[in-house]
Design an enzyme around this catalytic site. Structure first.
Site, short mmCIF file in Angstrom:
data_model
loop_
_atom_site.label_atom_id
_atom_site.label_comp_id
_atom_site.label_asym_id
_atom_site.label_seq_id
_atom_site.Cartn_x
_atom_site.Cartn_y
_atom_site.Cartn_z
N ASN A 8 0.87 -1.18 0.00
CA ASN A 8 0.00 0.00 0.00
C ASN A 8 0.90 1.23 0.00
OD1 ASN A 8 -1.86 2.03 0.44
ND2 ASN A 8 -2.19 1.52 2.61
N TRP A 9 0.99 1.87 -1.14
CA TRP A 9 1.91 3.03 -1.27
C TRP A 9 1.32 4.29 -0.65
CZ3 TRP A 9 4.02 2.85 -7.02
CH2 TRP A 9 4.76 1.66 -7.19
N LYS A 10 0.06 4.25 -0.29
CA LYS A 10 -0.63 5.44 0.25
C LYS A 10 -0.43 6.63 -0.70
CE LYS A 10 0.44 3.61 4.77
NZ LYS A 10 0.16 3.74 6.18
N HIS A 95 -9.44 1.16 4.88
CA HIS A 95 -8.16 1.36 5.55
C HIS A 95 -8.38 2.31 6.73
CE1 HIS A 95 -4.04 2.60 6.32
NE2 HIS A 95 -3.66 1.50 5.70
N GLU A 97 -6.82 4.76 7.73
CA GLU A 97 -6.64 6.18 7.40
C GLU A 97 -7.89 6.74 6.73
OE1 GLU A 97 -2.91 5.65 5.37
OE2 GLU A 97 -1.98 5.14 7.28
N GLU A 165 -5.29 -5.01 10.48
CA GLU A 165 -4.27 -3.99 10.70
C GLU A 165 -4.56 -3.26 12.01
OE1 GLU A 165 -2.31 -2.82 6.75
OE2 GLU A 165 -4.01 -1.50 7.04
N GLY A 171 2.44 2.32 10.60
CA GLY A 171 3.38 3.43 10.44
C GLY A 171 4.07 3.86 11.72
N SER A 209 3.45 -2.08 10.26
CA SER A 209 4.91 -2.05 10.47
C SER A 209 5.58 -3.39 10.15
CB SER A 209 5.24 -1.61 11.89
OG SER A 209 4.81 -0.27 12.09
N GLY A 230 2.90 -1.14 4.21
CA GLY A 230 2.91 0.27 3.86
C GLY A 230 4.32 0.73 3.58
N GLY A 231 4.95 1.33 4.58
CA GLY A 231 6.27 1.95 4.41
C GLY A 231 7.29 1.08 3.70
#
Ligand code: PEP
Length: 247
Positions: A8-10, A95, A97, A165, A171, A209, A230-231
């Site tokens: 997930n590149w956001k 998600h 966010e 999640e 993150g 993470s 993600g990251g």
């Protein structure tokens, strides 16, 4: 069951980064990784066409959200038929966010999943408790309710992936322990079994993470069928190392 390794590149990247990152990942997808894993990426919507030109034969591409509506006066929205039309296979829904910054409810997530199913898209539905909910001992109630309300009755193992999640792990560098993940994933599997005859075949991903150092333990935990990353999905070497840990 192969592991599903999803990035997930956001809201990160550019056209050049999309091309470079996918090129680097594709060149690292060798026999052992392909035997054991499937790959999926959610770039920002504007870069989906670039991703679809550079995804190679093994990387599927999805969109990070979709509208509940098929078309019409909904400025800024992206409809599921458009996601299908452009050549994507998956859509990421609910998600944390989106829930936090855009007020998405379980009911909205459920409606979005139904809109995705109409287009034969796979809905990756995110669930997870906040830190205070976990501290108050409510994690299972919260996730149970999210599964009950956000996953449509018409969900199947073919059209739906669940991503657990924990919000406090996204993150933050904090990861749920393998025991906590095992307990929650087994709970999610039970909740699915109450409603769906093919519950055993649903993919349940862990996200929060995940990185090369913790991926082997998390991905080899019972009922963990892959990761939503993600990251670490923004760096080819880390994304590939996570996939390698799954083998
Ligand atoms: C995510 O955004 O879905 C996620 C899991 O992020 P991170 O890996 O950076 O915690």
């Amino acid at each position: 069951m192969k592991k599903l390794i999803a990035g997930n590149w956001k809201m990160n990247g550019s056209q050049a980064m999309t091309q470079d990152l996918l090129g680097e990942i594709n060149s690292g997808l060798n026999g052992a990784l392909l035997d054991n894993c499937e790959f999926l990426v959610f770039p920002p919507s504007l870069y989906v066409p670039t991703a679809l030109k550079n995804n190679g034969p093994y990387m599927r591409v999805g969109v990070q959200d979709c509208s509940v509506h098929e078309s019409g006066a909904y400025t800024g929205e992206i409809a599921a038929p458009m996601i299908k039309d452009i050549g994507c296979s998956h859509v990421l829904l609910g998600h944390s966010e989106r829930r936090q910054y855009h007020g998405e409810s379980d009911e909205t997530v459920c409606d979005k999943a139904k809109a995705a199913y109409v287009q034969d898209l796979v809905a990756v539905i995110c669930v997870g408790e906040t830190e205070s909910q976990r501290e108050e001992g409510k994690a299972f109630d919260v996730v149970g309710e999210q599964i009950a309300k956000a996953v449509p009755e018409t969900a199947t193992a073919d059209n739906t992936v669940i991503a657990y999640e924990p919000v406090w792990a996204i993150g933050t560098g904090k990861t749920a322990s393998a025991d906590d993940v095992a307990e929650m994933h087994s709970f999610i599997r039970e909740k699915l079994a109450e409603r769906f005859s093919d519950s055993e075949n649903f993919y349940i991903l862990y996200g929060g993470s995940m990185k090369p150092e913790n991926a082997a333990e998390l991905l080899n935990t019972p009922n963990v069928n892959g990761g939503l990353i993600g990251g670490a999905s923004l760096k080819a070497d880390q994304f590939l190392a996570i996939a390698k840990a799954a083998t």
